[in-house]
Design a protein around this motif. Structure first.
Motif, PDB file in Angstrom:
ATOM      1  N   THR A   1      -1.675  12.365   8.877  1.00 46.11           N
ATOM      2  CA  THR A   1      -0.656  12.168   9.809  1.00 46.11           C
ATOM      3  C   THR A   1      -1.527  11.393  10.953  1.00 46.11           C
ATOM      4  OG1 THR A   1       0.766  13.940   9.434  1.00 46.11           O
ATOM      5  CG2 THR A   1       1.126  12.946  11.586  1.00 46.11           C
ATOM      6  N   ASP A   2      -2.602  12.018  11.174  1.00 49.43           N
ATOM      7  CA  ASP A   2      -3.466  11.245  12.346  1.00 49.43           C
ATOM      8  C   ASP A   2      -4.050   9.918  12.224  1.00 49.43           C
ATOM      9  OD1 ASP A   2      -3.426  13.922  13.786  1.00 49.43           O
ATOM     10  OD2 ASP A   2      -5.325  14.548  13.069  1.00 49.43           O
ATOM     11  N   ASN A   3      -4.055   9.770  10.801  1.00 43.63           N
ATOM     12  CA  ASN A   3      -4.480   8.353  10.455  1.00 43.63           C
ATOM     13  C   ASN A   3      -3.349   7.404   9.929  1.00 43.63           C
ATOM     14  OD1 ASN A   3      -7.319   8.754  11.002  1.00 43.63           O
ATOM     15  ND2 ASN A   3      -7.358  10.356   9.197  1.00 43.63           N
ATOM     16  N   ARG A   4      -2.316   7.621  10.360  1.00 44.07           N
ATOM     17  CA  ARG A   4      -1.382   6.697   9.812  1.00 44.07           C
ATOM     18  C   ARG A   4      -1.246   5.382  10.219  1.00 44.07           C
ATOM     19  NH1 ARG A   4       2.168  10.774  12.881  1.00 44.07           N
ATOM     20  NH2 ARG A   4       2.514   9.776  14.772  1.00 44.07           N
ATOM     21  N   ASP A   5      -1.595   5.322  11.737  1.00 43.30           N
ATOM     22  CA  ASP A   5      -1.703   3.859  12.064  1.00 43.30           C
ATOM     23  C   ASP A   5      -2.710   3.124  11.293  1.00 43.30           C
ATOM     24  OD1 ASP A   5       0.182   4.592  14.123  1.00 43.30           O
ATOM     25  OD2 ASP A   5      -1.164   5.272  15.510  1.00 43.30           O
ATOM     26  N   LEU A   6      -3.671   3.750  10.699  1.00 45.67           N
ATOM     27  CA  LEU A   6      -4.657   2.705  10.006  1.00 45.67           C
ATOM     28  C   LEU A   6      -4.164   2.065   8.983  1.00 45.67           C
ATOM     29  CD1 LEU A   6      -7.672   5.185   9.972  1.00 45.67           C
ATOM     30  CD2 LEU A   6      -7.602   3.216  11.442  1.00 45.67           C
ATOM     31  N   ASN A   7      -2.755   2.605   8.266  1.00 46.82           N
ATOM     32  CA  ASN A   7      -2.249   1.812   7.120  1.00 46.82           C
ATOM     33  C   ASN A   7      -0.792   2.270   7.190  1.00 46.82           C
ATOM     34  OD1 ASN A   7      -1.434   0.987   4.534  1.00 46.82           O
ATOM     35  ND2 ASN A   7      -2.905   1.882   3.526  1.00 46.82           N
ATOM     36  N   PRO A   8      -0.008   1.562   8.238  1.00 51.61           N
ATOM     37  CA  PRO A   8       1.279   1.910   8.354  1.00 51.61           C
ATOM     38  C   PRO A   8       2.198   1.499   7.191  1.00 51.61           C
ATOM     39  CG  PRO A   8       0.715   0.106   9.754  1.00 51.61           C
ATOM     40  CD  PRO A   8      -0.603   0.633   8.964  1.00 51.61           C
ATOM     41  N   LEU A   9       1.671   0.734   6.295  1.00 46.21           N
ATOM     42  CA  LEU A   9       2.616   0.171   4.855  1.00 46.21           C
ATOM     43  C   LEU A   9       2.497   1.406   4.055  1.00 46.21           C
ATOM     44  CD1 LEU A   9       4.174  -1.772   3.546  1.00 46.21           C
ATOM     45  CD2 LEU A   9       1.976  -2.812   2.603  1.00 46.21           C
TER      46      LEU A   9
ATOM     47  N   TRP B   1       2.119   4.605   5.015  1.00 43.88           N
ATOM     48  CA  TRP B   1       2.874   5.664   5.348  1.00 43.88           C
ATOM     49  C   TRP B   1       4.493   5.482   5.430  1.00 43.88           C
ATOM     50  CZ3 TRP B   1       2.372   9.997   7.945  1.00 43.88           C
ATOM     51  CH2 TRP B   1       3.156  10.737   8.393  1.00 43.88           C
ATOM     52  N   TYR B   2       4.938   4.319   5.498  1.00 45.87           N
ATOM     53  CA  TYR B   2       6.458   3.909   5.374  1.00 45.87           C
ATOM     54  C   TYR B   2       6.913   3.720   3.869  1.00 45.87           C
ATOM     55  CZ  TYR B   2       6.257   3.107  10.223  1.00 45.87           C
ATOM     56  OH  TYR B   2       6.036   3.327  11.774  1.00 45.87           O
ATOM     57  N   SER B   3       5.881   3.410   2.854  1.00 45.05           N
ATOM     58  CA  SER B   3       6.582   3.153   1.560  1.00 45.05           C
ATOM     59  C   SER B   3       5.973   4.530   0.954  1.00 45.05           C
ATOM     60  CB  SER B   3       5.496   2.385   0.725  1.00 45.05           C
ATOM     61  OG  SER B   3       4.171   2.417   0.977  1.00 45.05           O
ATOM     62  N   LEU B   4       5.361   5.623   1.580  1.00 44.04           N
ATOM     63  CA  LEU B   4       5.156   6.957   0.805  1.00 44.04           C
ATOM     64  C   LEU B   4       6.467   7.601   0.148  1.00 44.04           C
ATOM     65  CD1 LEU B   4       3.083   9.173  -0.075  1.00 44.04           C
ATOM     66  CD2 LEU B   4       3.345  10.160   2.053  1.00 44.04           C
ATOM     67  N   PRO B   5       7.542   7.708   0.911  1.00 43.65           N
ATOM     68  CA  PRO B   5       8.827   8.537   0.103  1.00 43.65           C
ATOM     69  C   PRO B   5       9.105   7.652  -1.038  1.00 43.65           C
ATOM     70  CG  PRO B   5       8.937   8.198   2.671  1.00 43.65           C
ATOM     71  CD  PRO B   5       7.730   7.406   2.261  1.00 43.65           C
ATOM     72  N   SER B   6       9.019   6.413  -1.224  1.00 43.44           N
ATOM     73  CA  SER B   6       9.338   5.933  -2.314  1.00 43.44           C
ATOM     74  C   SER B   6       8.331   5.791  -3.795  1.00 43.44           C
ATOM     75  CB  SER B   6       9.588   4.256  -2.103  1.00 43.44           C
ATOM     76  OG  SER B   6       8.446   3.385  -1.866  1.00 43.44           O
ATOM     77  N   ILE B   7       7.015   6.295  -3.269  1.00 41.76           N
ATOM     78  CA  ILE B   7       6.164   6.324  -4.094  1.00 41.76           C
ATOM     79  C   ILE B   7       5.955   7.826  -4.773  1.00 41.76           C
ATOM     80  CG2 ILE B   7       3.747   6.293  -4.605  1.00 41.76           C
ATOM     81  CD1 ILE B   7       3.445   4.004  -2.453  1.00 41.76           C
ATOM     82  N   ILE B   8       5.874   8.905  -3.558  1.00 43.50           N
ATOM     83  CA  ILE B   8       5.734  10.004  -4.038  1.00 43.50           C
ATOM     84  C   ILE B   8       6.965  10.797  -3.174  1.00 43.50           C
ATOM     85  CG2 ILE B   8       4.382  12.387  -3.868  1.00 43.50           C
ATOM     86  CD1 ILE B   8       2.015  10.436  -3.491  1.00 43.50           C
ATOM     87  N   PRO B   9       8.288  10.963  -3.772  1.00 47.43           N
ATOM     88  CA  PRO B   9       9.400  11.508  -2.876  1.00 47.43           C
ATOM     89  C   PRO B   9       9.157  12.740  -2.659  1.00 47.43           C
ATOM     90  CG  PRO B   9      10.077  10.934  -5.286  1.00 47.43           C
ATOM     91  CD  PRO B   9       8.560  10.140  -5.023  1.00 47.43           C
ATOM     92  N   ASP B  10       8.544  13.494  -3.410  1.00 48.08           N
ATOM     93  CA  ASP B  10       8.794  15.111  -2.900  1.00 48.08           C
ATOM     94  C   ASP B  10       7.527  15.331  -1.958  1.00 48.08           C
ATOM     95  OD1 ASP B  10      10.787  15.618  -4.425  1.00 48.08           O
ATOM     96  OD2 ASP B  10       9.609  15.891  -6.188  1.00 48.08           O
TER      97      ASP B  10
END
Length: 137
Positions: A73-81, A83-92
């Motif tokens: 979470t602290d590093n989400r701004d380093l790779n926003p793509l 962060w936003y695509s994570l639910p489709s890659i690892i939905p759980d």
């Protein structure tokens, strides 16, 4: 090969539960193996019904990335793509503070996830749980 045993998962839970009780925060605590499969989960009396899902999802995210969800979470701004695509890659997986990897001899063997407190409280309780088996071989 080091495997997360039920006994180890229960140690993690007991340490985390004790810390949550000290804080006066009813939580759900979930422990997964290195592949994100559930090994142990329990919801303390008074914890919200949704905490079972969030604690497991935080543990899943931590096991998947082999780091704490606070760090993710602290590093989400380093790779926003990512962060936003994570639910489709690892939905759980839920990359929200409260997930901490379980390490033995420097190797990640699973993760603990907590839900029911503030992000800081969840992270603190998960760290306490992870520390319970940090010295095991």
């Amino acid at each position: 090969m080091i495997e997360l045993t039920l006994e180890m998962a229960q140690k993690v839970f007991e340490a985390a539960r004790t810390r949550a009780e000290e804080m006066g925060r009813p939580m759900c605590i979930s422990v997964v193996d290195e592949s994100g499969r559930l090994v142990f989960s329990a919801r303390m009396d008074g914890a919200g019904f949704f905490t079972a899902d969030t604690s497991r999802a935080k543990a899943m995210a931590s096991a998947s990335f082999r780091r704490s969800t606070k760090e993710i979470t602290d590093n989400r701004d380093l790779n926003p793509l990512l962060w936003y695509s994570l639910p489709s890659i690892i939905p759980d997986a839920l990359p929200s503070p409260g997930g901490v990897p379980l390490k033995v001899n420097g190797r990640v063997i699973g993760a603990v996830g907590t839900g029911g407190g503030s992000p800081t409280e969840d992270h603190d309780v998960a760290l306490t749980g992870a520390a319970a088996i940090a010295g095991e071989e």
